[in-house]
Scaffold this active site. Structure first.
Site, mmCIF file in Angstrom:
data_model
loop_
_atom_site.group_PDB
_atom_site.id
_atom_site.type_symbol
_atom_site.label_atom_id
_atom_site.label_comp_id
_atom_site.label_asym_id
_atom_site.label_seq_id
_atom_site.Cartn_x
_atom_site.Cartn_y
_atom_site.Cartn_z
ATOM 1 N N CYS A 125 -0.479 0.766 2.326
ATOM 2 C CA CYS A 125 -1.252 1.956 1.972
ATOM 3 C C CYS A 125 -2.488 2.066 2.868
ATOM 4 O O CYS A 125 -2.349 2.265 4.064
ATOM 5 C CB CYS A 125 -1.592 1.945 0.486
ATOM 6 N N HIS A 179 3.791 0.731 -2.408
ATOM 7 C CA HIS A 179 3.167 -0.491 -2.936
ATOM 8 C C HIS A 179 4.177 -1.478 -3.525
ATOM 9 O O HIS A 179 4.407 -1.486 -4.738
ATOM 10 C CB HIS A 179 2.178 -0.109 -4.044
ATOM 11 N N GLU A 231 3.645 -4.570 -3.925
ATOM 12 C CA GLU A 231 2.898 -5.585 -4.686
ATOM 13 C C GLU A 231 2.739 -5.212 -6.154
ATOM 14 O O GLU A 231 2.378 -6.058 -6.966
ATOM 15 C CB GLU A 231 1.528 -5.844 -4.025
#
Lengths: 80, 232
Positions: free
Chosen positions: B87, B203, B205
């Site tokens: 990002c 994302h 994560e």
């Protein structure tokens, strides 16, 4: 010494913010607007009196930080 | 595996990133402040997290890309060390010259925050070895400036060298129908020429724990850990 840097998107790059502003102007009744491109202005105060040096320094600043030359062009103006 | 997560003023996903790295490798990540001039000794992988470094002033990622620690990150990448930017981290990587192209304002000017399918373009890299070729994964996207663009020659080179990591797609893996931000060729992430630097807008994560609705992102961190070994 005062200097002004103007950074604008290259004409080949779409400017959706400019388009949105253009749409808003038209909705306000400004029918004559053919297009809007948005850019940035930086006003700098530079030490010293050597205009040529200031211009070279500011160009380096544009290349290194102020503009992303992949998508933007810049113009440097130094006030008399 | 020793990992370092770089913290810039305005980063906000560093803890998710550190958690994902720890879950995959068993080793806690170091959080490294942007003013440092060196990475912790023995760092294997550097992660630039999401967020809004420097409030997105000037251009997203522009000021963070010029911070002192980025010279150390560049040196790490030049030696073949792994770097991943997610990002805002991806925006920092393109601004720092570690990856080509730019990330413009989303084509329809809206900040997008939603779940999104991605196609894994290749599974022979340090970041994707535990995915299947062409696997469709579902992760989160949350960005206002993710519209990837490169000039025609650069784009040709990226595609020709197989450097697209992920593309936006629909649930069936069809690319081109469901690009959320206007990215050219539906590009969601790219590699450097040596495939040791990865930048991506989505994302992974945030999808490492069934509690939050999915684990499709975990294999990315497990891939990194599998290549580097759990203990280092």
């Amino acid at each position: 010494m005062k200097a002004r840097v103007t950074v604008t998107l290259k004409t080949s790059v779409l400017d959706p913010q400019g388009k949105a502003i253009e749409g808003s102007l038209k909705s306000l009744g400004f029918d004559g607007v053919e297009s809007v491109r948005q850019g940035k202005v930086f006003d700098l105060e530079i030490d010293g009196t050597d205009k040529a040096k200031a211009e070279a320094d500011i160009k380096a600043m544009c290349e290194k930080l102020l503009a992303n030359t992949v998508i933007e062009t810049y113009r440097v103006e130094i006030a008399g | 595996m020793k990992s370092a997560v770089i913290l810039f003023p305005g980063s906000n996903r560093e803890r998710d990133a550190a958690r994902a790295l720890k879950q995959a490798s068993g080793q806690a990540a170091s959080i490294v402040w942007h003013g440092e001039t060196e990475l912790p000794k023995g760092t294997d992988v550097v992660l630039l997290p999401g967020g809004f470094s420097y409030g997105d002033y000037l251009r997203c990622g522009a000021i963070a890309a010029r911070s002192p620690v980025m010279d150390a990150v560049r040196a790490h990448a030049a030696k073949g060390g792994l770097v991943i930017g997610i990002c805002n981290g991806f925006q920092i990587l393109v601004e720092s010259g570690l990856l080509p192209g730019v990330l413009l304002r989303n084509a329809h000017l809206k900040f997008i925050c939603r779940m999104q399918h991605l196609k894994v373009e290749r599974n022979d890299t340090a970041f994707t070895r535990l995915y299947r070729q062409d696997q469709v994964i579902e992760v989160a996207v949350a960005h206002g400036d993710g519209n990837f663009l490169a000039d025609a020659d650069t784009l040709k080179r990226i595609e020709g060298e197989g450097r697209v990591a992920f593309r936006y797609c629909d649930a069936d893996g069809i690319v081109g129908k469901d690009s959320p931000n206007g990215s050219v060729n539906s590009i969601a992430g790219i590699y450097s020429d040596k495939f040791n630097v990865l930048g991506m807008m989505p994302h992974p994560e945030n999808l490492i724990d069934p509690l939050v609705g999915g684990t499709d992102g975990a294999a990315l961190f497990e891939s990194i850990a599998a290549g580097l070994g759990r203990a280092a």
